[in-house]
Design an enzyme around this catalytic site. Structure first.
Site, PDB file in Angstrom:
ATOM      1  N   CYS A 167     -17.232  29.377 115.188  1.00  0.00           N
ATOM      2  CA  CYS A 167     -16.014  28.788 115.765  1.00  0.00           C
ATOM      3  C   CYS A 167     -16.339  27.785 116.872  1.00  0.00           C
ATOM      4  O   CYS A 167     -15.449  27.113 117.383  1.00  0.00           O
ATOM      5  CB  CYS A 167     -15.102  29.879 116.307  1.00  0.00           C
TER       6      CYS A 167
ATOM      7  N   HIS B 262      -6.127  27.316 114.782  1.00  0.00           N
ATOM      8  CA  HIS B 262      -7.579  27.459 114.937  1.00  0.00           C
ATOM      9  C   HIS B 262      -8.318  27.160 113.634  1.00  0.00           C
ATOM     10  O   HIS B 262      -8.807  28.065 112.965  1.00  0.00           O
ATOM     11  CB  HIS B 262      -7.879  28.873 115.452  1.00  0.00           C
TER      12      HIS B 262
END
Lengths: 134, 340, 388
Positions: C87, C336
């Site tokens: 991420c 996200h």
């Protein structure tokens, strides 16, 4: 996934065989290739070490949305467990009511089916934890 | 001399009551319990199978016996519910108890008596001097089609015996009686067994057990009253009582080993678990007869004498383990069995 | 080392973009950044693109040349590199771009991040994300990503008395901020009660404690400060770019109430920029889960360890608070798309420093910080940006 990937981890997953650094005596599980304390000196000095499988719950969660291989098993408890020899390990706690699990609870390792590679593939076994009987 | 060096048993924690199953199918629970002599049965957790049960039992056996698992030269796992059709359960057990790699191992299948066939094989290997210790396991997560009468009894559990030269109980003799009698079967690729209904009784269970028991007692020159305890295969709570009566054994002799009413029929584990529960309370010098039965059909009978070593042996107290239980309803039972 | 500036930014709308492919997203964000910078494609000397798992999500690896192709830049044969750090992939791409420009190897660098996550079903996405954890010793045993953060949440609650409501207040604030961000996946405001009434994902984390599955891409153009002025007067300077690592598994960390890699990266970043936490006017932090934001604002030194939950509950991290956190809506409300997140954070801070953040503008923002985390804390990237 092909079986060798799972097969080579059998000693650790069936019997909690980790590593012990012969230089400083620290025990590592899951097994590590290099002792992060002794580093260079530990090369070739990491010996197999069987852990007892007993420890204490440091934190836990109850999984309600599982990954594909665990669908149908939810809800289940996953915990961060501090083993008595020092290392921490991630594992499932079975046969424990969600209301009973707590930080500080003593557990011991047991042998369970972890997952199956579909209906036709291999079955993978390994450690899970149960509450340690008084 | 051949003896039991140690034993370990494992029965899953979950139970389902006869009432709960009867509720699903509109049966009268009282008449089922009366007819089958059973009140509840064990249910394996979703992540338990014959291999995990066999490993739990085997680990307890090794720990109690206090032996080095590396000295076990043979492992036989008897079951009719091996997780793989091809690929042994015995290797999983061997690896998980640290007995690998210097041993022979195999899976056995003979309905409910594959475990006692394993004991006989271990005995032979010991007598031949080929191994120091052998391990024989009977374990099952028995299958039953939803709604079939078998659903009331098909249970899960297992027991492991370590066989050696000297131990806590000497196996004086064994005798078997085997014929081709298709009273119960499961075809390759089928999920549930089929059975011959009442045919499973007289020509199958009763005939084979009585013949094997009588053959053994004839060999040993014994009579029922010479035994302190008797254990027979327990497909339900009723058959073992009746066969005991037929052979001349009393309720008192069989009651300690009769676990079926509270855990159901653990198939390959059944008679061997009964023997383990009996060893839990036996005293030095006690004599035990155990007779297994496997559909298809055959019986193995064993004449056993408990030794002084039992007094220092850390016995497991199987009945106490069975008391630790948690009831599930029919829905959870189906989920745990992987049916839904 | 040369001083480096961000001279252009661009991003797609974030959300479940059913009609957009991975390629569409990459092209859109890249073109927007190029236009914003006032440069031409031929001016670009190198490209770094962050992506966590294009292989897992769209079965496409080797996406750097793909990005060159969709941008129509193949005739220039410039180096294009994909960067992966779960991420934190976007943050890593940003840092690689920074290093390339600061070192003098390249002048104009396009930095991008993209993830197309809705081309696989939900459980498959969960499984791909779990590959940011330790596959053999965490995920193999049934651990999930929300599960790992749930372990940290429980630990934090146990150790500091952080409450479920304090966790929820992070989501409430970020949804409020997201309601003012047209690029955000969620524009609806939520309440504490909404969070606590949402389905449980990994106890103690409810669905609304978790960032969503998102499609999106973001880009930025970097240039040496001395030549940046040639192209634009909307210049934001990179004051610090730092990165730190830790174990991939949570169980091998030294502590569970913080992300040591983030603490380390932050400490170095403050030193590099010559600023202190109190000097930061606005920050975009990695709130993949509500507990992550609470730990982040502690790890970054905005609040004392263990006080993050209370600070959030008291509104200290709101747009008009002591330190505005995640004015964009954060990962929680903005969305996200894992590989894009680090670059999207840069987009928001640049907008804030340029005074272009509209209704969510932080007054007089001069120094901003981004905090981008990979996995459960194995990678942490911190950037500090400032107006010149």
């Amino acid at each position: 996934m092909a079986v060798p990937r799972y097969w080579r981890e059998i000693p650790a997953r069936y019997n909690l065989i980790g590593k012990r650094c012969k230089v400083c005596g620290r025990v590592y599980f899951p097994p590590r290739n290099i002792c992060p304390v002794c580093r260079r000196k530990s090369v070739g000095q990491m010996e197999d070490y069987k852990l007892k499988g007993t420890g204490v719950v440091e934190s836990y969660t109850i999984i309600h949305v599982p990954p594909p291989h665990f669908e149908g098993e939810e809800p289940y408890i996953m915990a961060l467990i501090k083993l008595d020899e020092g290392p921490y390990v991630t594992g499932q706690i079975v046969e424990c009511d969600e209301k009973d699990v707590h930080i500080g609870m003593r557990v011991r390792a047991t042998f369970r089916k972890i997952m199956e590679d579909g209906e036709k593939g291999a079955i993978y076994y390994g450690y899970k934890f149960v509450k340690e009987e008084e | 001399m051949v003896a039991i060096v140690g034993y370990g048993a494992y029965v899953p924690r979950y139970r389902i009551k006869v009432e709960e199953i009867a509720r699903m199918w509109g049966d009268d629970p009282a008449s089922i319990s009366r007819g089958l002599g059973i009140y509840e049965k064990s249910v394996p957790a979703i992540d338990e199978d014959t291999a995990t049960i066999a490993v739990e039992a085997a680990r307890r056996a090794v720990k109690s016996a206090g032996i080095d698992a590396g000295e076990i030269g043979a492992i036989y796992v008897g079951s009719e519910s091996h997780p793989y059709a091809v690929k042994p359960t015995a290797t999983i057990v061997a690896e998980a108890i640290g007995a690998t790699p210097y041993l022979t191992a195999a899976d056995y299948e003979f309905a409910c008596k594959a475990g006692t066939a394993g004991i006989q094989n271990c005995m032979a290997l010991i007598k031949a001097g080929m191994i120091k210790y052998g391990m024989a396991i009977g374990a099952d997560v028995a299958q039953a089609a939803p709604g079939d009468a078998l659903e009331y009894t098909a249970a899960a559990g297992g027991v492991a015996y370590i066989i050696g030269k000297d131990g806590i109980a000497t196996i004086n003799e064994t005798a078997s009686f085997t014929t081709d009698t298709p009273d119960f079967w499961r075809r390759e690729g089928q999920p549930y067994p089929g059975h011959g209904e009442r045919f499973t009784g007289e020509p199958a269970y009763y005939r084979h057990i009585t013949n094997a028991a009588n053959l053994l007692m004839e060999k040993m020159g014994t009579k029922p009253s010479d035994y302190d305890y008797a254990v027979f295969h327990q497909p339900n709570g009723k058959f073992p009582r009746r066969v005991a009566k037929m052979l001349g054994f009393s309720d008192e002799q069989i009651k300690h080993g009769l676990l079926c009413p509270i855990i159901g029929n653990t198939y390959s584990g059944s008679a061997m678990l009964g023997l383990a529960a009996t060893l839990d309370i036996a005293k030095p010098g006690d004599r035990i007869i155990m007779v297994s039965f496997g559909s298809g059909a055959g019986s193995d009978a064993f004449d056993i004498t408990v030794t002084d070593a039992i007094e220092s042996y850390p016995r497991q107290n199987i009945r106490k383990m069975i008391e630790k239980k948690q009831y599930v309803d029919y829905g959870l039972y189906m989920k745990y069995r992987g049916e839904i | 080392m040369r001083e480096v500036a961000v001279i252009g930014i661009g991003m797609t709308k974030f959300g479940e973009l059913w009609d957009k492919s991975f390629r569409d997203l990459v092209a859109e964000a890249g073109v927007k950044a190029i236009m914003d910078a006032g440069i031409e494609g031929k001016d670009i000397d190198a490209m770094y693109i962050g992506g966590m798992s294009s292989g897992g999500f769209v079965e496409q690896e080797h996406v750097a040349p793909l990005a060159i192709e969709v941008a129509g830049l193949e005739d220039f044969h410039i180096p294009a590199t994909r960067v992966e750090g779960a991420c934190a992939s976007g943050g890593l791409a940003m840092r690689q771009g920074y290093i390339a420009v600061a070192s003098g190897i390249h002048d104009i660098v396009l930095v991008g991040g993209a993830e197309k996550m809705t081309d696989v079903v939900g459980t498959e996405a969960t499984n791909v994300l779990a590959s940011a954890a330790d596959r053999e010793w965490e995920a193999f045993f049934g651990m999930t990503f929300p599960g790992l953060y749930a372990l940290m949440a429980r630990y934090h609650m146990h150790k500091y008395g952080t409450t479920q409501e304090q966790l929820a207040s992070v989501a409430v604030k970020n949804h409020y901020n997201g309601s003012m961000n047209p690029n955000a996946q969620f524009n609806r405001k939520i309440s504490i009660e909404d969070v606590l009434a949402s389905p449980m994902v990994a106890d103690p984390l409810y669905l609304l404690d978790c960032s969503p599955i998102t499609d999106g891409a973001a880009a930025a153009i970097l240039a040496p400060l001395d030549i940046a002025k040639k192209y634009t007067d909307k210049i934001v300077k990179i004051l610090a770019s730092t990165q730190a690592s830790d174990t991939i598994s949570l169980h091998n960390r030294k502590r569970f109430d913080a992300l040591p890699a983030a603490i380390h990266a932050a400490r170095q970043a403050y030193k590099m920029a010559g600023v202190e936490p109190k000097d930061i006017d606005v920050a975009e932090v990695h709130d993949c889960f509500t507990i992550a934001e609470i730990m982040a604002i502690e790890d970054l030194g905005f609040f004392e360890k263990g006080k993050g939950g209370k600070a959030t509950e008291e509104g200290l991290t709101a747009i008009d608070g002591q330190i505005p956190i995640n004015t964009s809506g954060g990962l929680k409300a903005k969305g996200h798309p894992v590989g894009a997140t680090g670059v999207a954070q840069i987009n928001e801070i640049v907008m804030q420093l340029r005074g272009e953040a509209g209704k969510r503008q932080v007054k007089d923002a001069e120094i901003g910080l981004t905090h981008n985390v990979g996995g459960s804390g194995g990678t942490a990237v911190v950037h500090i940006l400032g107006v010149i």
